[in-house]
Design a protein around this motif. Structure first.
Motif, PDB file in Angstrom:
ATOM      1  N   ILE A   9       0.860  -1.191   0.000  1.00  0.00           N
ATOM      2  CA  ILE A   9       0.000   0.000   0.000  1.00  0.00           C
ATOM      3  C   ILE A   9       0.894   1.239   0.000  1.00  0.00           C
ATOM      4  CG2 ILE A   9      -1.694   1.294   1.351  1.00  0.00           C
ATOM      5  CD1 ILE A   9      -3.126  -1.128   1.852  1.00  0.00           C
ATOM      6  N   VAL A  10       0.518   2.194  -0.832  1.00  0.00           N
ATOM      7  CA  VAL A  10       1.344   3.399  -0.908  1.00  0.00           C
ATOM      8  C   VAL A  10       1.380   4.087   0.451  1.00  0.00           C
ATOM      9  CG1 VAL A  10      -0.607   4.650  -1.869  1.00  0.00           C
ATOM     10  CG2 VAL A  10       1.640   5.632  -2.053  1.00  0.00           C
ATOM     11  N   ASP A  11       2.599   4.444   0.870  1.00  0.00           N
ATOM     12  CA  ASP A  11       2.754   5.063   2.176  1.00  0.00           C
ATOM     13  C   ASP A  11       2.626   6.584   2.029  1.00  0.00           C
ATOM     14  OD1 ASP A  11       3.297   5.762   4.700  1.00  0.00           O
ATOM     15  OD2 ASP A  11       5.280   4.838   4.802  1.00  0.00           O
ATOM     16  N   LEU A  39      -2.562   4.780  -7.598  1.00  0.00           N
ATOM     17  CA  LEU A  39      -2.601   6.044  -6.879  1.00  0.00           C
ATOM     18  C   LEU A  39      -3.957   6.674  -7.155  1.00  0.00           C
ATOM     19  CD1 LEU A  39       0.859   7.665  -7.751  1.00  0.00           C
ATOM     20  CD2 LEU A  39       0.281   6.212  -5.804  1.00  0.00           C
ATOM     21  N   ALA A  40      -4.585   7.219  -6.113  1.00  0.00           N
ATOM     22  CA  ALA A  40      -5.858   7.929  -6.276  1.00  0.00           C
ATOM     23  C   ALA A  40      -5.784   9.153  -5.386  1.00  0.00           C
ATOM     24  CB  ALA A  40      -7.029   7.033  -5.861  1.00  0.00           C
ATOM     25  N   PHE A  41      -5.750  10.323  -6.011  1.00  0.00           N
ATOM     26  CA  PHE A  41      -5.667  11.536  -5.202  1.00  0.00           C
ATOM     27  C   PHE A  41      -6.239  12.725  -5.963  1.00  0.00           C
ATOM     28  CE2 PHE A  41      -1.976  13.457  -7.322  1.00  0.00           C
ATOM     29  CZ  PHE A  41      -1.377  12.347  -7.907  1.00  0.00           C
ATOM     30  N   SER A  42      -6.587  13.770  -5.205  1.00  0.00           N
ATOM     31  CA  SER A  42      -7.193  14.966  -5.792  1.00  0.00           C
ATOM     32  C   SER A  42      -6.571  16.202  -5.169  1.00  0.00           C
ATOM     33  CB  SER A  42      -8.699  15.001  -5.512  1.00  0.00           C
ATOM     34  OG  SER A  42      -9.302  13.818  -5.964  1.00  0.00           O
ATOM     35  N   LEU A  43      -6.400  17.215  -6.012  1.00  0.00           N
ATOM     36  CA  LEU A  43      -5.862  18.482  -5.522  1.00  0.00           C
ATOM     37  C   LEU A  43      -6.851  19.605  -5.804  1.00  0.00           C
ATOM     38  CD1 LEU A  43      -3.228  16.929  -7.080  1.00  0.00           C
ATOM     39  CD2 LEU A  43      -2.104  18.819  -5.966  1.00  0.00           C
ATOM     40  N   ASP A  96       7.925   1.690  -6.440  1.00  0.00           N
ATOM     41  CA  ASP A  96       7.728   2.267  -5.109  1.00  0.00           C
ATOM     42  C   ASP A  96       6.654   3.357  -5.240  1.00  0.00           C
ATOM     43  OD1 ASP A  96       7.834   3.964  -2.907  1.00  0.00           O
ATOM     44  OD2 ASP A  96       9.977   3.642  -2.602  1.00  0.00           O
ATOM     45  N   GLN A  97       5.453   3.063  -4.731  1.00  0.00           N
ATOM     46  CA  GLN A  97       4.310   3.961  -4.968  1.00  0.00           C
ATOM     47  C   GLN A  97       4.464   5.312  -4.262  1.00  0.00           C
ATOM     48  OE1 GLN A  97       0.410   2.229  -4.859  1.00  0.00           O
ATOM     49  NE2 GLN A  97       1.139   0.232  -5.484  1.00  0.00           N
ATOM     50  N   SER A  98       5.138   5.320  -3.108  1.00  0.00           N
ATOM     51  CA  SER A  98       5.340   6.601  -2.400  1.00  0.00           C
ATOM     52  C   SER A  98       6.222   7.519  -3.236  1.00  0.00           C
ATOM     53  CB  SER A  98       5.994   6.390  -1.041  1.00  0.00           C
ATOM     54  OG  SER A  98       5.274   5.455  -0.308  1.00  0.00           O
ATOM     55  N   LYS A  99       7.255   6.925  -3.837  1.00  0.00           N
ATOM     56  CA  LYS A  99       8.181   7.719  -4.663  1.00  0.00           C
ATOM     57  C   LYS A  99       7.443   8.269  -5.891  1.00  0.00           C
ATOM     58  CE  LYS A  99      12.019   7.003  -7.718  1.00  0.00           C
ATOM     59  NZ  LYS A  99      12.731   5.989  -8.456  1.00  0.00           N
ATOM     60  N   LEU A 100       6.621   7.414  -6.501  1.00  0.00           N
ATOM     61  CA  LEU A 100       5.868   7.834  -7.689  1.00  0.00           C
ATOM     62  C   LEU A 100       4.914   8.978  -7.334  1.00  0.00           C
ATOM     63  CD1 LEU A 100       4.860   7.347 -10.627  1.00  0.00           C
ATOM     64  CD2 LEU A 100       3.267   5.669  -9.690  1.00  0.00           C
ATOM     65  N   PHE A 101       4.195   8.813  -6.229  1.00  0.00           N
ATOM     66  CA  PHE A 101       3.244   9.835  -5.780  1.00  0.00           C
ATOM     67  C   PHE A 101       3.962  11.165  -5.538  1.00  0.00           C
ATOM     68  CE2 PHE A 101       1.322  11.829  -1.933  1.00  0.00           C
ATOM     69  CZ  PHE A 101       0.130  12.232  -2.486  1.00  0.00           C
TER      70      PHE A 101
END
Ligand code: BTN
Length: 261
Positions: free
Chosen positions: A3-5, A71-75, A180-185
């Protein structure tokens, strides 16, 4: 499951945002940020999720975000850079986010992504990321501009064929290795922040435009038109040549672009 940290990446980004939050499971991160805007939260803010249960795509489509796969996020963004005379706010915001995602994938992973106008990112001709820009107005005043981003990272993120309306891929499939999902995010959000102040949006986005100088089908309000993609207009519209030879610029809305069958 990896899971992305976000809790590791978010503190590094906090100085850039007035509010950030991470949810292990949430309906839709776009809805979270829209609620913040209604409550009067101003400035750039960011909501991210490990899993979405009501993820939304364009044109009322569902967006699947299974835990640990994407990754799922909104700004919430400052809308002023995108408000120009023609006010193609949604189109310019999608383009700016799309270009930032391309730049992050290029610089961090050496990939060659393309922008499938108006709101998708392709790797090897398949969709790896979707962007959902949304705005709300109070009278003629823009209240909030929200950009939601979904990136397929592991094969689990790829929806089954029967619900796909365009071929899809994921970053791990293309790279052939664990990501590495944290790095990508972090890399995508950092590029988005830089992209807001950097010039050359249209020129840089056009270099990465999929189907340039090629024929495509545009489905506009349910009817199909064959056009040739010429490039991007200064306000982010798609410059095309119609089959009769005349030029026409199309804008985001209920429009879909498909390579010819
Ligand atoms: C599309 O391809 O039509 C756009 C997909 C956008 C998906 C993202 S995931 C994070 C944010 N929250 C949502 O409900 N949708 C966007």
């Amino acid at each position: 499951m990896d899971i992305v940290d976000y809790n590791q990446a978010l503190p590094r980004l906090e100085g850039s945002f007035t509010k950030t939050a991470f949810f292990e499971t949430i309906g839709s991160t776009n809805d979270v940020v829209a609620e913040w805007a209604r409550q009067g939260v101003k400035g750039m803010c960011l909501a991210a999720a490990g899993e979405q249960t009501q993820g939304r795509g364009r044109a009322g489509r569902k967006w699947q975000s299974p835990a640990g796969s994407c990754l799922a996020f909104s700004l919430q963004l400052d809308s002023s850079p995108y408000i120009r005379e023609e006010s193609n706010v949604l189109g310019l915001a999608a383009l700016s986010a799309g270009l930032a995602i391309c730049e992050a994938l290029e610089s961090s992973y050496g990939l060659k992504p393309q922008i499938k106008w108006p709101n998708d990112i392709l790797l090897n001709g398949k969709k790896v990321c979707g962007i959902l820009p949304e705005i709300s107005w109070i009278g003629d005043q823009l209240q909030s501009l929200i950009v939601g981003i979904g990136v397929n990272v592991t094969p689990n993120a790829i929806p089954p064929n029967e619900v796909l309306n365009f071929p899809a891929t994921c970053i791990e499939e293309v790279l052939g290795e664990h990501v590495d999902q944290s790095k990508l995010f972090f890399s995508i959000v950092a590029q988005m922040i830089k992209r807001i102040v950097r010039g050359g949006l249209i020129e840089e986005a056009e270099k990465r435009l999929a189907y340039k100088d090629q024929p495509v089908d545009l489905i506009v309000d349910g009817s199909d038109q064959s056009v040739t993609v010429l490039g991007l207009a200064a306000d982010g519209g798609l410059r095309t040549q119609l089959s009769g030879g005349e030029g026409r610029v199309f804008y985001m809305g209920e429009i879909q672009l498909r390579p010819p069958a």
